[in-house]
Design a protein around this motif. Structure first.
Motif, PDB file in Angstrom:
ATOM      1  N   PHE A  36     -19.122  34.642 -26.846  1.00 55.82           N
ATOM      2  CA  PHE A  36     -17.662  34.812 -27.345  1.00 55.82           C
ATOM      3  C   PHE A  36     -17.182  33.473 -27.663  1.00 55.82           C
ATOM      4  O   PHE A  36     -17.185  32.334 -27.333  1.00 55.82           O
ATOM      5  N   GLN A  37     -16.145  33.744 -28.766  1.00 59.44           N
ATOM      6  CA  GLN A  37     -15.484  32.661 -29.023  1.00 59.44           C
ATOM      7  C   GLN A  37     -14.064  32.810 -28.251  1.00 59.44           C
ATOM      8  O   GLN A  37     -13.451  33.914 -28.223  1.00 59.44           O
ATOM      9  N   ILE A  38     -13.433  31.573 -27.758  1.00 54.58           N
ATOM     10  CA  ILE A  38     -12.226  31.592 -27.063  1.00 54.58           C
ATOM     11  C   ILE A  38     -11.083  30.903 -27.794  1.00 54.58           C
ATOM     12  O   ILE A  38     -11.378  30.075 -28.217  1.00 54.58           O
ATOM     13  N   GLN A  72     -17.978  30.701 -25.457  1.00 56.93           N
ATOM     14  CA  GLN A  72     -18.721  30.673 -23.929  1.00 56.93           C
ATOM     15  C   GLN A  72     -19.664  31.774 -23.819  1.00 56.93           C
ATOM     16  O   GLN A  72     -19.575  32.907 -24.347  1.00 56.93           O
ATOM     17  N   ARG A 129     -10.764  36.864 -26.262  1.00 51.18           N
ATOM     18  CA  ARG A 129     -12.395  36.513 -26.395  1.00 51.18           C
ATOM     19  C   ARG A 129     -12.653  37.283 -27.498  1.00 51.18           C
ATOM     20  O   ARG A 129     -12.663  38.679 -27.383  1.00 51.18           O
ATOM     21  N   THR A 142     -20.088  26.757 -21.807  1.00 52.53           N
ATOM     22  CA  THR A 142     -18.989  26.489 -22.435  1.00 52.53           C
ATOM     23  C   THR A 142     -19.246  25.451 -23.322  1.00 52.53           C
ATOM     24  O   THR A 142     -19.484  24.377 -23.051  1.00 52.53           O
ATOM     25  N   ASP A 191     -21.757  34.661 -21.867  1.00 52.18           N
ATOM     26  CA  ASP A 191     -21.280  35.503 -20.883  1.00 52.18           C
ATOM     27  C   ASP A 191     -22.128  35.517 -19.383  1.00 52.18           C
ATOM     28  O   ASP A 191     -21.848  36.260 -18.446  1.00 52.18           O
TER      29      ASP A 191
END
Length: 458
Positions: free
Chosen positions: A184-186, A172, A191, A408, A174
């Motif tokens: 970021f990896q979720i 995702q 995060r 995303t 930011d």
């Protein structure tokens, strides 16, 4: 970091069999004389439709040996599974979710606001999704009695319903791609930063910022840019020179999306036309320079559709300049947005605005070479893209606030063999998101981050 659990629920091998009654009514047309279709519904997901082939009643079995024919697919996240199974509710229920299918005779669509097609019957298939994220489940494969249909005896409907685990890496942004965001990896509530993005205009001299670890970029990348697009000055309204580079946490560039053909208003209008689309080149590092990985074209459809049309092609290493393999071609709503999807099992290449279903496109053999930074879930270095590949959320013009877009990206683990694999998909998602702005009507102003510095001074 581990991927997120997803489940792919598919419906396929549809067929309809209706015996002719011994004394059919003269005023009733038998379903075999006109097309049949069905509407497939899963709670909280968008309705999907599919054609239903008719099988002569003398055939006692579904034709064997035919490849699986996909009619619909639903992609379930962990939260979707919890909601369907009642785990996310304060009042848990033991009732299993159901897949509901309504079968119609006639043409699909509406006429004067009235649904066309005559309802032939309805069926439902119970779904026990407990543990579906870790094992394949076959819910039904065969014929189901539909009951009595006018002018015939008992009708039968054939279908195959199954689910398979389909884990994905989820990333995702930011903030908006043009704001040079962090990615970021979720995984659940965790995060973890993995990439940073740098948006720039090639015409401002910022292109050299990308080359700190790619000394050969000047000769290699510019050659590819000229091969796949045109940076020449064009008269009239245009948007050009946008570029976004994805860096890993060490600061090394691992992918870039560069606008190679300007987005130009067609003569006498304020929109980018399908006949003269703008285009992006997605590049990956290799052998000390940038190598083309994919090409994205985008335009704005006319008429009531008013959608963002797009076409994405993969560029194999051996492909001659200007050629590629089509992976996705479809339209997104300009007002509501939706999901850009590459799903090689399905038919189109987009999903509705809520992203609940993902129709598809054609299969194509290809794979990206191995690079640095293994995620731990890759296959062998030269595999084939297959099944669900990726999806990216795209905000529409009427849904986002001033700084609300946070795209995303979901990528199937089988297509992520290294950091560069994931970064290429992240760059592609940034390009499709920016294309919504590039195809905005020229009568509307863009936000300042998308305007070259010299334009802000005028």
């Amino acid at each position: 970091m581990d991927p997120c659990p997803f489940v792919r629920l598919t419906v396929g091998n549809l067929a309809l069999k209706i015996p002719v009654a011994s004394k059919p009514a003269r005023s009733v047309v038998h379903p075999s004389s006109s097309p049949c279709f069905c509407k497939i519904k899963l709670k909280n997901f968008s309705l999907q439709t599919a054609l239903v082939p008719y099988i002569p009643p003398e055939n006692t079995q579904f034709p064997e040996g035919n490849p699986q024919t996909l009619a619909a697919s639903f992609h379930l996240s962990k939260s979707d599974l919890d909601r369907l199974t009642g785990k996310s509710s304060l009042f848990a229920t033991s009732k299993k979710p159901e897949l509901k299918i309504s079968i119609y005779n006639g043409r699909r669509g509406t006429t004067c606001g009235v649904n066309s097609g005559r309802l032939l019957g309805k069926i439902s298939v119970p779904l026990d999704l407990t543990g579906a994220e870790s094992r394949a489940v076959l819910f039904h494969n065969g014929w189901i009695n539909m009951g009595k249909v006018k002018s015939s005896s008992s009708a039968q409907f054939h279908l195959n319903v199954k689910s398979e685990p389909d884990p994905r890496f989820v990333f995702q942004f930011d903030r908006e791609p043009e704001c040079s965001p962090q990615v970021f990896q979720i995984q659940g509530s965790i995060r973890q930063p993995v990439f940073t993005c740098k948006f720039s205009f090639r015409s401002t001299g910022e292109r050299n910022q990308r080359s700190r670890s790619l000394p050969c970029e000047q000769s290699g990348a510019r050659g590819w840019l000229s091969s796949f697009g045109s940076e020449r000055e064009r008269p009239g309204k245009e948007r050009k020179g946008w570029s976004i580079t994805v860096h890993d946490l060490s600061g090394s560039p691992v992918a870039t999306a560069s606008m190679v053909t300007p987005f130009v208003a067609s003569p006498g209008s304020d929109r980018v036309s399908r006949s003269n689309p703008g285009s992006w080149l997605i590049l990956r590092p290799g052998d000390g320079t940038w190598k083309p990985w994919g090409r994205l074209e985008a335009w704005r459809e006319r008429g009531s559709t008013d959608g963002l049309g797009y076409r994405f092609e993969l560029i194999p290493d051996s492909a001659p300049a200007g050629s590629g393999i089509l992976l996705a071609e479809s339209t997104l709503s300009c007002s509501r947005g939706g999901k850009f999807v590459i799903d090689l099992n399905n038919r189109n290449g987009t999903a509705p605005a809520n992203g609940r279903s993902t129709p598809s496109s054609a299969t194509s053999p290809v794979c990206s070479p191995r690079g640095s930074g293994d995620f731990g879930y890759g296959l062998w270095p030269y595999c084939m893209y297959r099944g669900f590949v990726m999806s990216a959320s795209v905000e529409g013009e009427g849904t986002g606030g001033k700084c609300s877009r946070k795209p995303t990206v979901e990528i199937s683990v089988q297509h992520v063999n290294c950091t560069e694999d994931a970064a290429a998909f992240v760059a592609l998602s940034a390009a499709i998101d920016l294309s919504m702005d590039a195809c905005r009507l020229f009568s509307h102003k863009l936000r300042k981050e998308l305007c070259p510095p010299q334009d802000l001074l005028t």
